[in-house]
Design a protein around this motif. Structure first.
Motif: not given
Length: 440
Positions: A124-134
């Protein structure tokens, strides 16, 4: 470099399955610890499922009946036509250590789950798919916290529930009548509620100027003094103001004088002593005026993981936001989120809440549980609902030190009212000296 093999113990899995075949009575205990997915090998997962299905229908689960189960489903090749089942039963010497073997199987499964979650977090860190870090961080902490939970089962028989309840009765007796929950610093209130209980959502409602934040401060200090390491979300007041309140309450010097710097020479000793005692208590504060529910949950889980907080306080519930929802849905979502958080972290969550303005137009201005602003969900989700009222706010003839705690809901016992004392100068609550009225 050869690929790494996931954590596993084939021998422990064989010992568990063979032990249940030898001692069918052990199944109930093992079923409360292990699930089908905890077994690494596919054939072992299927054997465990077969045992569970046979046990659920009251049928025996030996090598013969299990062989028939596999044959009927066209899966006999998984157990070598039944030969592997006979091998499991014959090579397992006894079921004496089956619980220890089950612990090994569960531990290996937990390690595999940790690897799976860790891999998901990295991906998910490499490919967050539109989600923000928070959001990613909140999801990651949530998944790790769920792995950290040690509850063995969510399913119990009536007999098991009664046995656990009896253990609580014995523990309470052995404690010599000690308070079962966290003390609030108000013995008369603790007497009726038992204090603040792990897993509970406690809602404290009042109109503005009644002293909600001051009451929360009293509860926070009592929890800190009891060593329960409180976490505080302050959406209403900055951390500096909370610190000034603490200095005033601990030193006995008027809060107004502390803020204005108007104190006598001998007040310095009191202030220093109050400062020292307050600083000695572990406490964590999150100061943000418009905290989101996801943000609150993320920080609370982090505090639990890093600092092992024992209780959580929020000032106040209606200031927590949930993006892209209407106001009523927002507060309802917050209420459910706070209750879930209390259960997940197994700590009491105490949330202050605003009361509707219409209370001020009534002849009897004491608020009720139904007066909580914006949401019936707060009323439904709360384990305790307490309404704070100070008569002097509306009636100049009433003592300024008198406050009433109306316990409108209490899942641990009776409801009622308790009179407590309020110090306007130091903004601190304590038990009142007058006799307590009867419960209503």
């Amino acid at each position: 470099m050869s690929p790494r093999v996931p954590p596993q113990s084939v021998e422990a899995e064989q010992a568990v399955l063979g032990g249940m075949m030898l001692a069918p009575d052990s199944y109930a205990a093992i079923a409360g610890v292990l699930s089908e997915s905890d077994f690494y090998r596919r054939d072992h997962r299927t054997i465990f499922r077969a045992i569970a299905e046979l046990a659920a229908t009251g049928k025996p689960f030996d090598a013969v009946t299990l062989g028939e189960w596999f044959e009927a489903r066209g899966k006999a090749e998984l157990v070598a036509g039944g030969a592997y089942l006979i091998e499991l039963a014959s090579t397992t010497p006894s079921a004496a250590n089956i619980r220890a073997y089950a612990g090994i199987v569960r531990d290996k499964a937990a390690l595999r789950q940790l690897i799976e979650v860790g891999t998901k977090i990295v991906n998910n860190g490499f490919a967050p798919d539109g989600q923000d870090a928070g959001q990613l961080l909140s999801d990651a902490i949530g998944e790790l916290m769920r792995l950290h939970q040690t509850s063995d089962s969510c399913e119990f028989t009536g007999k098991q529930a009664m046995n656990m309840a009896w253990e609580e009765v014995v523990r309470a007796y052995e404690n010599g009548g000690a308070l079962p929950g966290i003390t609030t610093g108000l013995p008369s209130y603790d007497e009726i509620t038992g204090g603040l209980h792990d897993g509970d959502l406690v809602v404290i409602g009042a109109r503005p100027a009644m002293g909600k934040t001051a009451l929360m401060g009293t509860l926070v200090e009592a929890a800190a003094m009891a060593g329960r390491r409180p976490g505080v979300f302050s959406a209403e007041q900055p951390a500096t103001q909370l610190g000034l309140r603490r200095i005033a309450a601990e030193s006995g010097v008027s809060a107004a004088r502390v803020r204005a710097g108007k104190f006598e020479e001998d007040d310095w000793a009191k202030l220093n002593a109050g400062m020292g005692s307050a600083k000695a208590r572990d406490m964590w504060i999150y100061d943000r005026s418009a905290v989101t529910l996801d943000e609150l949950v993320t920080v609370a889980r982090k505090w639990k993981h890093q600092h092992n907080i024992g209780c959580l306080f929020l000032d106040y519930a209606q200031r927590v936001t949930v993006p892209r929802t209407d106001r009523t849905t927002e507060v309802a979502t917050v209420a459910r989120g706070l209750k879930n958080l209390a259960r997940d972290l197994n700590i009491p969550v105490v949330a202050l809440a605003q009361v509707v303005k219409g209370v001020d137009s009534r002849d009897d201005k004491r608020p009720k549980a139904g007066d909580l602003a914006n949401s019936d969900e707060l009323t439904r989700e709360a384990d305790q609902i307490v309404m704070l009222y100070r008569p002097a706010v509306h009636d100049p003839r009433a003592p300024v030190t008198l406050a009433e705690l109306w316990i409108e809901k209490n899942r641990h016992g009776p409801i009622g009212v308790r009179k407590v004392a309020f110090s306007p100068a130091t903004m601190k609550f304590s038990d009142a000296s007058q006799p307590r009225p009867e419960s209503f």
